[in-house]
Design a protein around this motif. Structure first.
Motif, PDB file in Angstrom:
ATOM      1  N   HIS A  23      51.282  36.315  41.543  1.00  0.00           N
ATOM      2  CA  HIS A  23      50.841  36.053  42.916  1.00  0.00           C
ATOM      3  C   HIS A  23      50.419  34.599  43.074  1.00  0.00           C
ATOM      4  N   ARG A  27      44.945  34.001  44.609  1.00  0.00           N
ATOM      5  CA  ARG A  27      44.693  35.441  44.468  1.00  0.00           C
ATOM      6  C   ARG A  27      44.502  35.860  43.007  1.00  0.00           C
ATOM      7  N   HIS A  29      43.200  37.018  39.524  1.00  0.00           N
ATOM      8  CA  HIS A  29      42.025  37.691  38.977  1.00  0.00           C
ATOM      9  C   HIS A  29      41.717  37.014  37.640  1.00  0.00           C
ATOM     10  N   ASP A 170      51.417  49.907  40.593  1.00  0.00           N
ATOM     11  CA  ASP A 170      50.515  48.926  41.211  1.00  0.00           C
ATOM     12  C   ASP A 170      49.090  49.465  41.176  1.00  0.00           C
ATOM     13  N   ARG A 172      46.306  48.116  41.983  1.00  0.00           N
ATOM     14  CA  ARG A 172      45.502  47.777  43.162  1.00  0.00           C
ATOM     15  C   ARG A 172      45.749  48.805  44.264  1.00  0.00           C
ATOM     16  N   GLU A 173      47.006  49.155  44.432  1.00  0.00           N
ATOM     17  CA  GLU A 173      47.410  50.143  45.436  1.00  0.00           C
ATOM     18  C   GLU A 173      46.897  51.545  45.067  1.00  0.00           C
ATOM     19  N   LYS A 175      44.162  52.509  43.282  1.00  0.00           N
ATOM     20  CA  LYS A 175      42.834  52.385  42.658  1.00  0.00           C
ATOM     21  C   LYS A 175      42.106  53.726  42.508  1.00  0.00           C
ATOM     22  N   VAL A 192      50.729  45.450  35.545  1.00  0.00           N
ATOM     23  CA  VAL A 192      49.532  44.771  36.031  1.00  0.00           C
ATOM     24  C   VAL A 192      49.891  43.339  36.443  1.00  0.00           C
ATOM     25  N   ASP A 193      49.711  43.042  37.722  1.00  0.00           N
ATOM     26  CA  ASP A 193      50.050  41.721  38.260  1.00  0.00           C
ATOM     27  C   ASP A 193      48.846  40.781  38.127  1.00  0.00           C
ATOM     28  N   ASN A 195      46.895  39.493  40.196  1.00  0.00           N
ATOM     29  CA  ASN A 195      45.799  39.634  41.174  1.00  0.00           C
ATOM     30  C   ASN A 195      44.913  40.846  40.909  1.00  0.00           C
ATOM     31  N   THR A 196      45.038  41.475  39.737  1.00  0.00           N
ATOM     32  CA  THR A 196      44.277  42.705  39.476  1.00  0.00           C
ATOM     33  C   THR A 196      43.509  42.640  38.156  1.00  0.00           C
ATOM     34  N   ASN A 197      42.512  43.523  38.058  1.00  0.00           N
ATOM     35  CA  ASN A 197      41.670  43.594  36.865  1.00  0.00           C
ATOM     36  C   ASN A 197      42.297  44.545  35.843  1.00  0.00           C
TER      37      ASN A 197
END
Length: 249
Positions: A23, A27, A29, A170, A172-173, A175, A192-193, A195-197
């Motif tokens: 990303h 954005r 993380h 995803d 994030r989507e 969660k 895991v992209d 922008n995520t934890n």
């Protein structure tokens, strides 16, 4: 290659399928920093050497789980993942969810099992012709109920208990699913992209979770790992059966 699954996975394959695109820098993380190679035009580029290493670990786990007779739930409800998740889950005979996650799916599975049973019963009645005795209006009502239940639990109607693992496109989507899986200690394999934890994920696959090509490639490999595990399980069962026959002789 160590941990080879069905076919050899290479850095070039990952590159060709756009797995490396993360990303925008804004954005990011911070916990994904170890998996980032560089920034190009304000976009993070994922370190594909890390992806390859983590992917092989994840696929080995998936294969082992399937070899032991375990179920892996495939999950992806975003538009670009739905068809891919369904196709590959069906190709390896695993349950899947492509519509919204039902709150309590893992933490209150008893309620979900009621919906599964209801769907199967209605489908059996439709197939046997039992619904034909009802009026046209009543049959229409049953069809709508079947359609609704199929959207909710159609892909998991044969999942009789919590799965042994979950594969997520995803995080994030999804969660809520991640929270429930963590709570019930169901191992999570996920794309895991940047922008995520990644902390809640048992097997992190650093990857572009937005592009169709990337999702298709990684999900396809997961399905192949499942099929290889199932094939090894059959071979072991066959060998054990043959050994028993030899002993009896």
């Amino acid at each position: 290659m160590k941990g080879k699954i069905m076919k050899e996975v290479t850095l070039l394959d990952l590159l060709k399928n756009g797995v490396h695109f993360g990303h925008q820098k804004s954005r990011r993380h911070p916990k994904m920093e170890p998996h980032i190679f560089t920034v190009r035009n304000g976009v993070h580029i994922i370190n594909l050497e890390k992806t390859l290493e983590k992917l092989i670990e994840a696929l080995a786990f998936i294969k082992k789980t399937a070899q032991e007779g375990g179920q892996i739930l495939f999950l992806g409800t975003k538009r670009q993942a739905k068809d891919i998740i369904k196709k590959h889950a069906q190709s390896c005979g695993m349950p899947y969810l492509t519509e919204r996650w039902m709150g309590g799916l893992f933490t209150n599975f008893t309620n979900v099992s009621k919906l599964q049973k209801k769907l199967k019963k209605l489908e059996e009645e439709r197939q046997s012709g039992e619904l034909e005795k009802y009026t046209k209006k009543e049959r229409s009502k049953f069809e709508k109920e079947i359609e609704k239940l199929d959207r909710l639990v159609g892909g998991i109607k044969d999942m009789r208990s919590l799965p042994n693992a979950i594969f997520v496109v995803d995080i994030r989507e999804e969660k809520t699913a991640i929270q429930e899986a963590s709570k019930k200690k169901v191992p999570i394999v996920a794309m895991v992209d940047t922008n995520t934890n990644p902390d809640p994920i048992s097997y992190v696959i650093p990857a572009n979770d937005d592009a169709t090509k990337s999702i298709e490639y990684i999900t396809g490999l997961v399905a192949e790992a499942v099929n290889e595990g199932k094939m090894l399980r059959k071979q072991n069962q066959s060998e054990n059966a043959n050994n028993k026959e030899t002993v009896n002789l």
